[in-house]
Design a protein around this motif. Sequence first.
Motif, PDB file in Angstrom:
ATOM      1  N   ARG A 150       0.834  -1.201   0.000  1.00  0.00           N
ATOM      2  CA  ARG A 150       0.000   0.000   0.000  1.00  0.00           C
ATOM      3  C   ARG A 150       0.864   1.245   0.000  1.00  0.00           C
ATOM      4  O   ARG A 150       1.996   1.239   0.468  1.00  0.00           O
ATOM      5  N   ASP A 151       0.296   2.306  -0.531  1.00  0.00           N
ATOM      6  CA  ASP A 151       0.929   3.616  -0.511  1.00  0.00           C
ATOM      7  C   ASP A 151      -0.058   4.557   0.162  1.00  0.00           C
ATOM      8  O   ASP A 151      -1.024   5.019  -0.461  1.00  0.00           O
ATOM      9  N   ASN A 152       0.179   4.833   1.432  1.00  0.00           N
ATOM     10  CA  ASN A 152      -0.770   5.652   2.188  1.00  0.00           C
ATOM     11  C   ASN A 152      -0.802   7.091   1.710  1.00  0.00           C
ATOM     12  O   ASN A 152      -1.806   7.778   1.863  1.00  0.00           O
ATOM     13  N   ALA A 153       0.288   7.557   1.117  1.00  0.00           N
ATOM     14  CA  ALA A 153       0.315   8.925   0.610  1.00  0.00           C
ATOM     15  C   ALA A 153      -0.597   9.075  -0.597  1.00  0.00           C
ATOM     16  O   ALA A 153      -1.106  10.174  -0.869  1.00  0.00           O
ATOM     17  N   LYS A 154      -0.796   7.976  -1.313  1.00  0.00           N
ATOM     18  CA  LYS A 154      -1.629   8.014  -2.525  1.00  0.00           C
ATOM     19  C   LYS A 154      -2.976   7.315  -2.336  1.00  0.00           C
ATOM     20  O   LYS A 154      -3.757   7.207  -3.272  1.00  0.00           O
ATOM     21  N   ASN A 155      -3.231   6.833  -1.118  1.00  0.00           N
ATOM     22  CA  ASN A 155      -4.482   6.107  -0.852  1.00  0.00           C
ATOM     23  C   ASN A 155      -4.695   4.951  -1.824  1.00  0.00           C
ATOM     24  O   ASN A 155      -5.776   4.767  -2.389  1.00  0.00           O
ATOM     25  N   THR A 156      -3.647   4.172  -2.029  1.00  0.00           N
ATOM     26  CA  THR A 156      -3.762   3.041  -2.931  1.00  0.00           C
ATOM     27  C   THR A 156      -3.238   1.761  -2.285  1.00  0.00           C
ATOM     28  O   THR A 156      -2.345   1.803  -1.425  1.00  0.00           O
ATOM     29  N   VAL A 157      -3.790   0.660  -2.703  1.00  0.00           N
ATOM     30  CA  VAL A 157      -3.290  -0.655  -2.334  1.00  0.00           C
ATOM     31  C   VAL A 157      -3.082  -1.437  -3.623  1.00  0.00           C
ATOM     32  O   VAL A 157      -3.861  -1.326  -4.564  1.00  0.00           O
ATOM     33  N   ASN A 158      -1.985  -2.175  -3.672  1.00  0.00           N
ATOM     34  CA  ASN A 158      -1.608  -2.888  -4.882  1.00  0.00           C
ATOM     35  C   ASN A 158      -1.520  -4.382  -4.635  1.00  0.00           C
ATOM     36  O   ASN A 158      -1.286  -4.831  -3.505  1.00  0.00           O
ATOM     37  N   LEU A 159      -1.684  -5.136  -5.707  1.00  0.00           N
ATOM     38  CA  LEU A 159      -1.509  -6.588  -5.643  1.00  0.00           C
ATOM     39  C   LEU A 159      -0.637  -6.982  -6.819  1.00  0.00           C
ATOM     40  O   LEU A 159      -1.074  -6.931  -7.972  1.00  0.00           O
ATOM     41  N   GLU A 160       0.607  -7.323  -6.506  1.00  0.00           N
ATOM     42  CA  GLU A 160       1.546  -7.784  -7.525  1.00  0.00           C
ATOM     43  C   GLU A 160       1.371  -9.286  -7.652  1.00  0.00           C
ATOM     44  O   GLU A 160       1.533 -10.028  -6.676  1.00  0.00           O
ATOM     45  N   MET A 161       1.051  -9.751  -8.864  1.00  0.00           N
ATOM     46  CA  MET A 161       0.758 -11.157  -9.082  1.00  0.00           C
ATOM     47  C   MET A 161       1.768 -11.725 -10.068  1.00  0.00           C
ATOM     48  O   MET A 161       1.840 -11.280 -11.212  1.00  0.00           O
ATOM     49  N   ASN A 162       2.530 -12.693  -9.615  1.00  0.00           N
ATOM     50  CA  ASN A 162       3.528 -13.351 -10.442  1.00  0.00           C
ATOM     51  C   ASN A 162       3.211 -14.837 -10.575  1.00  0.00           C
ATOM     52  O   ASN A 162       2.484 -15.395  -9.751  1.00  0.00           O
ATOM     53  N   GLY A 163       3.761 -15.460 -11.593  1.00  0.00           N
ATOM     54  CA  GLY A 163       3.534 -16.889 -11.778  1.00  0.00           C
ATOM     55  C   GLY A 163       2.069 -17.228 -11.924  1.00  0.00           C
ATOM     56  O   GLY A 163       1.603 -18.236 -11.394  1.00  0.00           O
ATOM     57  N   LEU A 164       1.338 -16.406 -12.648  1.00  0.00           N
ATOM     58  CA  LEU A 164      -0.101 -16.602 -12.763  1.00  0.00           C
ATOM     59  C   LEU A 164      -0.442 -17.903 -13.474  1.00  0.00           C
ATOM     60  O   LEU A 164       0.261 -18.322 -14.414  1.00  0.00           O
ATOM     61  N   GLN A 165      -1.509 -18.516 -13.012  1.00  0.00           N
ATOM     62  CA  GLN A 165      -2.001 -19.777 -13.568  1.00  0.00           C
ATOM     63  C   GLN A 165      -3.467 -19.613 -13.956  1.00  0.00           C
ATOM     64  O   GLN A 165      -4.153 -18.715 -13.442  1.00  0.00           O
ATOM     65  N   PRO A 166      -3.973 -20.462 -14.832  1.00  0.00           N
ATOM     66  CA  PRO A 166      -5.387 -20.333 -15.230  1.00  0.00           C
ATOM     67  C   PRO A 166      -6.347 -20.318 -14.047  1.00  0.00           C
ATOM     68  O   PRO A 166      -7.378 -19.622 -14.099  1.00  0.00           O
ATOM     69  N   GLU A 167      -6.022 -21.040 -12.994  1.00  0.00           N
ATOM     70  CA  GLU A 167      -6.909 -21.066 -11.828  1.00  0.00           C
ATOM     71  C   GLU A 167      -6.914 -19.752 -11.060  1.00  0.00           C
ATOM     72  O   GLU A 167      -7.728 -19.572 -10.144  1.00  0.00           O
ATOM     73  N   ASP A 168      -6.048 -18.831 -11.422  1.00  0.00           N
ATOM     74  CA  ASP A 168      -6.060 -17.495 -10.817  1.00  0.00           C
ATOM     75  C   ASP A 168      -7.045 -16.564 -11.519  1.00  0.00           C
ATOM     76  O   ASP A 168      -7.266 -15.433 -11.065  1.00  0.00           O
ATOM     77  N   SER A 169      -7.648 -17.023 -12.584  1.00  0.00           N
ATOM     78  CA  SER A 169      -8.590 -16.192 -13.336  1.00  0.00           C
ATOM     79  C   SER A 169      -9.830 -15.895 -12.515  1.00  0.00           C
ATOM     80  O   SER A 169     -10.278 -16.716 -11.714  1.00  0.00           O
ATOM     81  N   GLY A 170     -10.379 -14.708 -12.750  1.00  0.00           N
ATOM     82  CA  GLY A 170     -11.594 -14.321 -12.060  1.00  0.00           C
ATOM     83  C   GLY A 170     -11.700 -12.815 -11.968  1.00  0.00           C
ATOM     84  O   GLY A 170     -10.831 -12.089 -12.479  1.00  0.00           O
ATOM     85  N   VAL A 171     -12.745 -12.372 -11.328  1.00  0.00           N
ATOM     86  CA  VAL A 171     -12.894 -10.953 -11.037  1.00  0.00           C
ATOM     87  C   VAL A 171     -12.257 -10.682  -9.678  1.00  0.00           C
ATOM     88  O   VAL A 171     -12.592 -11.337  -8.696  1.00  0.00           O
ATOM     89  N   TYR A 172     -11.358  -9.732  -9.648  1.00  0.00           N
ATOM     90  CA  TYR A 172     -10.654  -9.383  -8.423  1.00  0.00           C
ATOM     91  C   TYR A 172     -11.268  -8.127  -7.826  1.00  0.00           C
ATOM     92  O   TYR A 172     -11.419  -7.112  -8.516  1.00  0.00           O
ATOM     93  N   TYR A 173     -11.590  -8.228  -6.546  1.00  0.00           N
ATOM     94  CA  TYR A 173     -12.231  -7.137  -5.838  1.00  0.00           C
ATOM     95  C   TYR A 173     -11.318  -6.604  -4.740  1.00  0.00           C
ATOM     96  O   TYR A 173     -10.668  -7.367  -4.024  1.00  0.00           O
ATOM     97  N   CYS A 174     -11.337  -5.304  -4.597  1.00  0.00           N
ATOM     98  CA  CYS A 174     -10.655  -4.622  -3.516  1.00  0.00           C
ATOM     99  C   CYS A 174     -11.695  -4.255  -2.458  1.00  0.00           C
ATOM    100  O   CYS A 174     -12.819  -3.851  -2.800  1.00  0.00           O
ATOM    101  N   ALA A 175     -11.328  -4.409  -1.194  1.00  0.00           N
ATOM    102  CA  ALA A 175     -12.280  -4.139  -0.123  1.00  0.00           C
ATOM    103  C   ALA A 175     -11.592  -3.449   1.042  1.00  0.00           C
ATOM    104  O   ALA A 175     -10.400  -3.665   1.286  1.00  0.00           O
ATOM    105  N   ALA A 176     -12.363  -2.638   1.750  1.00  0.00           N
ATOM    106  CA  ALA A 176     -11.829  -1.882   2.876  1.00  0.00           C
ATOM    107  C   ALA A 176     -12.587  -2.223   4.154  1.00  0.00           C
ATOM    108  O   ALA A 176     -13.822  -2.231   4.173  1.00  0.00           O
ATOM    109  N   ASP A 177     -11.847  -2.471   5.212  1.00  0.00           N
ATOM    110  CA  ASP A 177     -12.386  -2.652   6.555  1.00  0.00           C
ATOM    111  C   ASP A 177     -12.017  -1.387   7.329  1.00  0.00           C
ATOM    112  O   ASP A 177     -10.839  -1.116   7.534  1.00  0.00           O
ATOM    113  N   VAL A 178     -13.021  -0.635   7.727  1.00  0.00           N
ATOM    114  CA  VAL A 178     -12.750   0.701   8.270  1.00  0.00           C
ATOM    115  C   VAL A 178     -13.122   0.775   9.746  1.00  0.00           C
ATOM    116  O   VAL A 178     -13.896  -0.052  10.236  1.00  0.00           O
ATOM    117  N   PRO A 179     -12.560   1.759  10.439  1.00  0.00           N
ATOM    118  CA  PRO A 179     -12.895   1.933  11.856  1.00  0.00           C
ATOM    119  C   PRO A 179     -14.379   2.164  12.075  1.00  0.00           C
ATOM    120  O   PRO A 179     -15.078   2.585  11.146  1.00  0.00           O
TER     121      PRO A 179
END
Length: 126
Positions: free
Chosen positions: A72-101
């Motif tokens: 994550r980069d708190n200065a930019k309010n972003t979270v990233n997911l670096e995905m390497n070695g991808l396989q067909p079973e990794d296919s799908g819709v990827y969702y980002c979610a926040a758990d807040v105070p």
Amino acid sequence: QVQPVESGGGLVQAGGSLRLSCAVSGNTFSSYTMGWFRQAPGKEREFVAALKWPADIRDYADSVRGRFTISRDNAKNTVNLEMNGLQPEDSGVYYCAADVPPIVRLSRLSVHYDYWGRGTQVTVSS
């Protein structure tokens, strides 16, 4: 209002890499736990990775540990997911979610997340 917006999905060959990003509105992003989930056609949504801040604790699903990295980069309010070695079973819709105070966990359960993005498609061809 907290609104996650994902980007970076696409089509990649098996063994390739993708980087997903999630931009989050909100004034207290640094206090959120951010998570990534995915859902393949005909399957339930499943946990992928999460990062709790400021403790900087990460959790990964066994299926992606060692291949995916959440950051994550708190200065930019972003979270990233670096995905390497991808396989067909990794296919799908990827969702980002926040758990807040006021209650913030490091959770693998989707019900613990308060705000969700609309998702970005990841397709891995064999």
